[in-house]
Design a protein around this motif. Structure first.
Motif, PDB file in Angstrom:
ATOM      1  N   LEU A 287       1.086   8.507  -6.953  1.00  0.00           N
ATOM      2  CA  LEU A 287       1.964   9.109  -5.950  1.00  0.00           C
ATOM      3  C   LEU A 287       1.392   9.454  -4.499  1.00  0.00           C
TER       4      LEU A 287
ATOM      5  N   LYS B  11      -7.293  -0.422  -2.747  1.00  0.00           N
ATOM      6  CA  LYS B  11      -8.357  -1.053  -3.771  1.00  0.00           C
ATOM      7  C   LYS B  11      -9.432  -0.106  -3.907  1.00  0.00           C
ATOM      8  N   SER B  12      -9.959   0.578  -2.341  1.00  0.00           N
ATOM      9  CA  SER B  12     -11.065   1.418  -2.581  1.00  0.00           C
ATOM     10  C   SER B  12     -10.561   2.565  -3.412  1.00  0.00           C
ATOM     11  N   THR B  13      -9.654   3.143  -3.096  1.00  0.00           N
ATOM     12  CA  THR B  13      -9.196   4.379  -3.621  1.00  0.00           C
ATOM     13  C   THR B  13      -9.086   4.194  -5.349  1.00  0.00           C
TER      14      THR B  13
HETATM   15  P1  ATP Z   1      -8.585  -1.603   3.030  1.00  0.00           P
HETATM   16  O1  ATP Z   1      -8.650  -2.932   2.384  1.00  0.00           O
HETATM   17  O2  ATP Z   1      -8.021  -1.672   4.277  1.00  0.00           O
HETATM   18  O3  ATP Z   1     -10.143  -1.157   3.102  1.00  0.00           O
HETATM   19  P2  ATP Z   1      -7.655  -0.550   0.525  1.00  0.00           P
HETATM   20  O4  ATP Z   1      -6.739  -1.380  -0.141  1.00  0.00           O
HETATM   21  O5  ATP Z   1      -9.011  -0.322   0.079  1.00  0.00           O
HETATM   22  O6  ATP Z   1      -7.565  -0.791   2.146  1.00  0.00           O
HETATM   23  P3  ATP Z   1      -7.605   2.356   0.689  1.00  0.00           P
HETATM   24  O7  ATP Z   1      -8.722   2.593   1.577  1.00  0.00           O
HETATM   25  O8  ATP Z   1      -7.863   2.699  -0.920  1.00  0.00           O
HETATM   26  O9  ATP Z   1      -6.825   1.106   0.651  1.00  0.00           O
HETATM   27  O10 ATP Z   1      -6.247   3.336   0.754  1.00  0.00           O
HETATM   28  C1  ATP Z   1      -5.864   3.315   2.008  1.00  0.00           C
HETATM   29  C2  ATP Z   1      -5.521   4.677   2.539  1.00  0.00           C
HETATM   30  O11 ATP Z   1      -4.688   5.399   1.845  1.00  0.00           O
HETATM   31  C3  ATP Z   1      -6.823   5.542   2.909  1.00  0.00           C
HETATM   32  O12 ATP Z   1      -6.976   6.241   4.213  1.00  0.00           O
HETATM   33  C4  ATP Z   1      -6.709   6.678   1.882  1.00  0.00           C
HETATM   34  O13 ATP Z   1      -7.329   7.966   2.294  1.00  0.00           O
HETATM   35  C5  ATP Z   1      -5.104   6.715   1.605  1.00  0.00           C
HETATM   36  N1  ATP Z   1      -4.792   7.088   0.395  1.00  0.00           N
HETATM   37  C6  ATP Z   1      -5.436   7.023  -0.655  1.00  0.00           C
HETATM   38  N2  ATP Z   1      -4.640   7.458  -1.847  1.00  0.00           N
HETATM   39  C7  ATP Z   1      -3.321   8.089  -1.395  1.00  0.00           C
HETATM   40  C8  ATP Z   1      -2.451   8.857  -1.664  1.00  0.00           C
HETATM   41  N3  ATP Z   1      -2.374   8.781  -3.019  1.00  0.00           N
HETATM   42  N4  ATP Z   1      -1.380   9.252  -1.297  1.00  0.00           N
HETATM   43  C9  ATP Z   1      -1.521   8.903   0.214  1.00  0.00           C
HETATM   44  N5  ATP Z   1      -2.790   8.300   0.757  1.00  0.00           N
HETATM   45  C10 ATP Z   1      -3.708   7.946   0.125  1.00  0.00           C
END
Ligand code: ATP
Length: 274
Positions: A232, A18-20
């Protein structure tokens, strides 16, 4: 004049991207010259830290925006500028990026939202008068079915669902689609832009079996039209996040193809000048 869209990156499990997706979509649009207002609606405050914004003790955050009357906390006072970033001898310019930040104190907003009985609309009502100062707003909600998740959902008129390319991701997608279904009639303006398979694993020219199976399942669940390209699994993404830049800034724009396609889907909703 139509008001700029509010995009919400939804997913009812941790680590779904989500955050990414919120971050990279905002950075992508910011590079195109579009002013972006990020809203960090997750008490884990990943987005606030990914953007390098420090919450100041005497400055309001999203907590005050959601829980205090407008006369007391002006939403414009809660908006922080995203600092530029030094990358080697280059400066990555973030002049188009703005954030309503949060910290772990945001958790307490859940009680206030619950007692208001209006969770679904509080964030939307606060954002509507100011969103026209930007080209788009992008909300990052928490991963559980809380009142903060509800107010994030209701703030959006465009939703995107990132889902990890594995069994957990498929389950998260199912729960997220249930949430949308439950509230859809109250949110007739909401539209799902698509689903982004996150952290897809490839070996050589082929996806791993687990990635292939989960992406096929996601396609069956949402239909081909709502499928967006996958992101990816890649250390470049992690490095970019840690260095507060995007894969494009690290010479890997190809890794942002899913974000490019998502931005294209959003384009008709953006104000005409963009
Ligand atoms: P939460 O709800 O727990 O905050 P989220 O759904 O927002 O999680 P993210 O924080 O976007 O998820 O991503 C989870 C993790 O994956 C982060 O630590 C991020 O650094 C890592 N990440 C992001 N993009 C990639 C990628 N393409 N490949 C591998 N790891 C990644």
């Amino acid at each position: 004049m139509p008001i700029p869209p509010t995009v919400v990156s939804l997913g009812l499990a941790g680590g779904q991207g989500k955050s990414t997706v919120a971050l990279m979509l905002g950075r992508y649009l910011g590079r195109l010259g579009i002013p972006v207002l990020f809203v960090d609606c997750d008490p884990q405050s990943s987005l606030t830290s990914f953007l390098g914004v420090q919450v100041q003790p005497d400055t309001p955050t999203l907590l005050e925006v959601l829980t205090q009357p407008e006369e007391k906390t002006k939403i414009l006072d809660a908006i922080a500028s995203v600092p530029d970033v030094k990358l080697g001898d280059r400066t990555i310019n973030n002049t188009n990026l703005f954030l309503i930040p949060s910290d772990d104190g945001l958790e307490s907003a859940n009680y206030k939202l619950a007692s208001s009985g209006l969770s679904l609309f509080i964030l939307r009502n606060r954002l509507q008068p100011i969103v026209s100062n930007f080209g788009v707003a992008i909300v990052d909600p928490p991963p559980e079915r809380s009142h903060l998740a509800q107010t994030s959902l209701g703030a959006g008129d465009r939703w995107v669902i990132p889902a990890e390319s594995n069994v957990k991701g498929v389950q998260s997608l199912l729960r997220t689609m249930e949430l949308i279904k439950e509230f859809k009639t109250a949110l007739p303006y909401g539209e799902l832009l698509g689903v982004v398979p996150f952290r897809a694993r490839w070996t050589g020219r082929h996806p791993t079996n687990a990635t292939k199976t989960s992406i096929d399942t996601i396609r069956q669940l949402v239909g081909s039209e709502l499928m967006l390209p996958h992101i990816l699994e890649s250390d470049v993404f992690k490095n970019a996040i840690n260095q507060r830049v995007a894969p494009t800034d690290l010479g890997q724009p190809n890794l942002e193809y899913a974000i490019h396609v998502l931005a294209q889907r959003l384009k008709p909703a953006l104000p005409e000048e963009y």
